[in-house]
Design a protein around this motif. Structure first.
Motif, PDB file in Angstrom:
ATOM      1  N   ALA A 113       0.721  -1.236  -0.073  1.00  0.00           N
ATOM      2  CA  ALA A 113      -0.138  -0.013   0.023  1.00  0.00           C
ATOM      3  C   ALA A 113       0.821   1.294   0.039  1.00  0.00           C
ATOM      4  O   ALA A 113       0.498   2.400  -0.662  1.00  0.00           O
ATOM      5  N   ARG A 114       2.069   1.023   0.851  1.00  0.00           N
ATOM      6  CA  ARG A 114       2.867   2.564   0.726  1.00  0.00           C
ATOM      7  C   ARG A 114       3.690   2.686  -0.431  1.00  0.00           C
ATOM      8  O   ARG A 114       3.763   3.719  -1.096  1.00  0.00           O
ATOM      9  N   VAL A 115       4.071   1.314  -0.923  1.00  0.00           N
ATOM     10  CA  VAL A 115       4.907   1.543  -2.370  1.00  0.00           C
ATOM     11  C   VAL A 115       4.199   2.135  -3.442  1.00  0.00           C
ATOM     12  O   VAL A 115       4.547   2.987  -4.202  1.00  0.00           O
ATOM     13  N   LEU A 116       2.623   1.385  -3.650  1.00  0.00           N
ATOM     14  CA  LEU A 116       2.021   1.863  -4.555  1.00  0.00           C
ATOM     15  C   LEU A 116       1.150   3.235  -4.424  1.00  0.00           C
ATOM     16  O   LEU A 116       0.518   3.680  -5.317  1.00  0.00           O
ATOM     17  N   GLY A 117       1.307   3.765  -3.247  1.00  0.00           N
ATOM     18  CA  GLY A 117       0.686   5.237  -2.918  1.00  0.00           C
ATOM     19  C   GLY A 117       1.798   6.141  -3.429  1.00  0.00           C
ATOM     20  O   GLY A 117       2.372   6.230  -4.479  1.00  0.00           O
ATOM     21  N   ASP A 118       1.671   7.291  -2.461  1.00  0.00           N
ATOM     22  CA  ASP A 118       2.722   8.500  -3.027  1.00  0.00           C
ATOM     23  C   ASP A 118       3.889   8.505  -2.097  1.00  0.00           C
ATOM     24  O   ASP A 118       4.148   9.334  -1.120  1.00  0.00           O
ATOM     25  N   ALA A 119       4.623   7.323  -1.981  1.00  0.00           N
ATOM     26  CA  ALA A 119       5.705   7.130  -1.194  1.00  0.00           C
ATOM     27  C   ALA A 119       6.781   7.810  -1.670  1.00  0.00           C
ATOM     28  O   ALA A 119       7.246   7.952  -2.894  1.00  0.00           O
ATOM     29  N   GLY A 120       7.583   8.729  -0.762  1.00  0.00           N
ATOM     30  CA  GLY A 120       8.984   9.434  -1.118  1.00  0.00           C
ATOM     31  C   GLY A 120      10.052   8.716  -1.041  1.00  0.00           C
ATOM     32  O   GLY A 120       9.885   7.312  -0.880  1.00  0.00           O
ATOM     33  N   PRO A 121      10.953   8.988  -1.692  1.00  0.00           N
ATOM     34  CA  PRO A 121      12.298   8.396  -1.607  1.00  0.00           C
ATOM     35  C   PRO A 121      12.871   7.596  -0.225  1.00  0.00           C
ATOM     36  O   PRO A 121      13.248   6.364  -0.381  1.00  0.00           O
ATOM     37  N   GLU A 122      12.678   8.237   0.758  1.00  0.00           N
ATOM     38  CA  GLU A 122      12.921   7.734   1.816  1.00  0.00           C
ATOM     39  C   GLU A 122      12.231   6.433   2.133  1.00  0.00           C
ATOM     40  O   GLU A 122      12.438   5.767   3.007  1.00  0.00           O
ATOM     41  N   GLU A 123      10.692   6.742   2.027  1.00  0.00           N
ATOM     42  CA  GLU A 123       9.681   5.400   2.503  1.00  0.00           C
ATOM     43  C   GLU A 123       9.870   4.272   1.290  1.00  0.00           C
ATOM     44  O   GLU A 123      10.030   3.419   1.845  1.00  0.00           O
ATOM     45  N   LEU A 124      10.505   4.757   0.245  1.00  0.00           N
ATOM     46  CA  LEU A 124      10.678   3.833  -0.572  1.00  0.00           C
ATOM     47  C   LEU A 124      11.853   2.888  -0.046  1.00  0.00           C
ATOM     48  O   LEU A 124      12.144   1.799  -0.096  1.00  0.00           O
ATOM     49  N   LYS A 125      12.858   3.549   0.347  1.00  0.00           N
ATOM     50  CA  LYS A 125      14.284   2.964   0.744  1.00  0.00           C
ATOM     51  C   LYS A 125      13.716   2.032   2.047  1.00  0.00           C
ATOM     52  O   LYS A 125      14.320   0.923   2.228  1.00  0.00           O
ATOM     53  N   ALA A 126      12.990   2.871   3.044  1.00  0.00           N
ATOM     54  CA  ALA A 126      12.426   1.804   4.030  1.00  0.00           C
ATOM     55  C   ALA A 126      11.873   0.600   3.785  1.00  0.00           C
ATOM     56  O   ALA A 126      11.903  -0.280   4.281  1.00  0.00           O
ATOM     57  N   SER A 127      11.007   0.703   2.988  1.00  0.00           N
ATOM     58  CA  SER A 127      10.201  -0.369   2.294  1.00  0.00           C
ATOM     59  C   SER A 127      11.162  -1.483   2.049  1.00  0.00           C
ATOM     60  O   SER A 127      10.656  -2.616   2.246  1.00  0.00           O
ATOM     61  N   LEU A 128      11.987  -1.130   0.870  1.00  0.00           N
ATOM     62  CA  LEU A 128      12.803  -2.143   0.578  1.00  0.00           C
ATOM     63  C   LEU A 128      13.799  -2.926   1.645  1.00  0.00           C
ATOM     64  O   LEU A 128      13.750  -4.131   1.653  1.00  0.00           O
TER      65      LEU A 128
END
Length: 322
Positions: free
Chosen positions: A163-178
């Protein structure tokens, strides 16, 4: 640390806490002895009952003949299950089950949660806790239930990450998600190894009972546990595929964000190309350049450069590249 339990209606009752100065009060009465990072004196107390306590090095042997064997009427089964070290680090460590007709001894050097919750739930498990064999199967049932809980937790984390990745996640959120997806993938690997070793241990336990020619009233419970393990293995494989999908989606979003940045830089570079060309042309040292001798030559060159940049920007807007 040593914990000893006796069978007492309706479940298990714990004997007095052991200590290095008094290492084995009433251990002969115990139906289950749980050794967690045992001291030498505690291992010696159990060995005095005629049982050999394996070392951590012995438990980490990967040969199946060292993990599952029967000697002098004693079954030794070593499985690898996830748990935590005293520092709180999650690991997959070996746990040895030493099963005799009189008692069950477990040896471990990390803390799987199942060993904490089982004593209070022993009477409510399907096998019960009347004999060492039933305690062994009850522990396996508790471990399998814990692994199922872990798989459900992984599924919830992957849902949140998706949900976070396919939403409006920023670069830092994408890094944390990975990073989070990577941790869940590592946990799935530990769970898969636990399911594999548990399945082997149950199969060995069933075969040894069959070889003894005993009427095996526990066989339906073993088959049910094997079915549960097979179902969890399928679920584990499904979640592993979701981990791969989440990694691909996260990396794709990171690439899209990087592409947007590169596109902006490319557009900015393209806007400056025509003015640079004009400035380069008027910077050439040719004798016959009439604009150089006119008073309007310099403003004309400036206006021409601005107009070329504006025209380039308008063209990009018309093509919807911006």
């Amino acid at each position: 640390m040593l914990h000893a339990y006796v069978s007492q209606s309706p479940g298990l009752a714990r004997l007095g806490q052991q200590s290095p100065t008094d290492p084995r009060p009433d251990l002969g009465r115990a139906i289950w002895i749980d050794l967690y990072r045992p001291l030498d004196s505690q291992s010696a107390a159990v060995e005095a009952l005629g049982l050999e306590v394996p070392t951590l090095a012995d438990m980490e042997e990967i040969e199946i003949s060292n993990r599952l064997y029967r000697e002098d009427g004693t079954d030794v089964m070593t499985v690898v299950i996830p748990g935590h070290t005293p520092d709180g680090v999650q690991v997959a460590g070996p746990v040895s089950f030493i099963l005799t007709p009189e008692r069950l001894v477990t040896v471990r050097h990390h803390a799987p949660r199942s060993f904490i919750t089982y004593p209070d739930r022993a009477a409510r498990t399907t096998p019960g806790c009347a004999t060492p064999e039933r305690i062994f199967l009850g522990l396996v049932e508790e471990i399998v239930a814990r692994l199922a809980d872990l798989l459900e937790g992984v599924g919830r984390v992957l849902d949140a990450v998706s949900a976070r990745v396919l939403g409006d996640a920023g670069p830092e959120e994408l890094k944390a998600s990975l990073g989070e997806v990577g941790r869940q993938g590592d946990l799935l690997g530990k769970i898969r190894l636990a399911l594999l070793t548990l399945e082997r241990a149950l199969s060995f336990f069933d075969q040894t009972r069959a070889a003894q020619g005993a009427a095996h009233e526990l066989r339906p419970i073993i088959k049910a546990l094997m079915r549960d393990i097979a179902a969890l293995s399928v679920h584990n494989d499904f979640l592993s595929s979701r981990v791969s999908l989440s990694v691909d989606a996260t990396l794709g979003m990171i690439n899209l964000a990087q592409n947007n940045t590169v596109r902006i830089l490319s557009v900015v570079t393209a806007l400056f190309l025509p003015p640079t060309l004009i400035a380069s042309a008027y910077g050439m040292n040719f004798a016959n350049m009439p604009e150089l001798n006119q008073s309007w030559g310099y403003p004309f060159a400036l206006v021409l450069m601005v107009a070329s940049a504006a025209g380039t920007w308008a063209f990009f807007k018309w093509k919807k590249w911006l």
